[in-house]
Write an enzyme that holds these catalytic residues in place. Structure first.
Site, PDB file in Angstrom:
ATOM      1  N   GLY A 144       0.813  -1.216   0.000  1.00 59.08           N
ATOM      2  CA  GLY A 144       0.000   0.000   0.000  1.00 59.08           C
ATOM      3  C   GLY A 144       0.843   1.261   0.000  1.00 59.08           C
ATOM      4  O   GLY A 144       0.536   2.235  -0.701  1.00 59.08           O
ATOM      5  N   CYS A 145       1.917   1.245   0.762  1.00 56.24           N
ATOM      6  CA  CYS A 145       2.776   2.430   0.856  1.00 56.24           C
ATOM      7  C   CYS A 145       3.526   2.661  -0.452  1.00 56.24           C
ATOM      8  O   CYS A 145       3.731   3.800  -0.871  1.00 56.24           O
ATOM      9  CB  CYS A 145       3.743   2.285   2.026  1.00 56.24           C
ATOM     10  SG  CYS A 145       2.879   2.169   3.612  1.00 56.24           S
ATOM     11  N   THR A 146       3.936   1.572  -1.105  1.00 55.32           N
ATOM     12  CA  THR A 146       4.604   1.693  -2.395  1.00 55.32           C
ATOM     13  C   THR A 146       3.625   2.219  -3.445  1.00 55.32           C
ATOM     14  O   THR A 146       3.966   3.113  -4.227  1.00 55.32           O
ATOM     15  CB  THR A 146       5.194   0.337  -2.823  1.00 55.32           C
ATOM     16  OG1 THR A 146       6.152  -0.068  -1.828  1.00 55.32           O
ATOM     17  CG2 THR A 146       5.869   0.428  -4.182  1.00 55.32           C
ATOM     18  N   ALA A 158       3.165   5.988  -2.771  1.00 54.86           N
ATOM     19  CA  ALA A 158       4.346   6.756  -3.164  1.00 54.86           C
ATOM     20  C   ALA A 158       4.458   6.852  -4.684  1.00 54.86           C
ATOM     21  O   ALA A 158       4.761   7.923  -5.233  1.00 54.86           O
ATOM     22  CB  ALA A 158       5.605   6.135  -2.572  1.00 54.86           C
TER      23      ALA A 158
END
Length: 150
Positions: A42-44, A47
């Site tokens: 999710g964070c990738t 970003a």
């Protein structure tokens, strides 16, 4: 941190060891997005969405900062791996997470722990929070911000 609040002056140290201050962004709109961890799905996705939309965000007058409790070294590797064109703040002591109210109790797989709740803050040219996105669309976060009609 809620709408109408002024952000703290000291925002921390970025992945390159630079001190980041709110006053560095006076006269610019600022996006500060908090995310749980470098190199997670999710964070990738978030970003990369912000990276892909970075040109549009800049044209709309925004500067952009990412924040997680990962180390500067982790941030450097993450930014290099995905070609992120914006700074990431290493908030290892969670001071900034706490100041913005995103360091909270979370539950996963039956266990309770403290962690970062994914949240995006939109700040005006005077350092005042104008919008808070707490239901972040990780795959389309740049457009989610651009569609706020700011």
């Amino acid at each position: 941190m809620k709408i109408g609040d002024k952000i703290p002056e000291d925002l921390g140290i970025d992945m390159n060891g630079n001190e980041v201050k709110a006053s560095d962004f006076t006269g610019k709109k600022l996006i500060i997005y908090f995310y749980p961890k470098d190199n997670t799905p999710g964070c990738t996705a978030e970003a990369c969405s912000l990276s892909e939309g970075y040109g549009d965000l800049k044209r709309a007058g925004f500067a952009l900062l990412g924040v997680s409790k990962d180390s500067a070294k982790s941030h450097q590797k993450f930014a290099e791996k995905y070609g992120l064109p914006f700074p990431l703040i290493a908030d290892e002591d969670t001071r900034l997470n706490q100041a913005f109210g995103v360091w909270r109790e979370k539950k996963m797989a039956g266990r309770t722990y403290m962690g970062t709740v994914r949240t995006t803050f939109i700040i005006d040219e005077q350092g005042i929070v104008t919008h808070i996105i707490d239901k972040v669309n990780t795959k389309d976060s740049a457009n989610q911000i651009l569609n706020l009609n700011l």
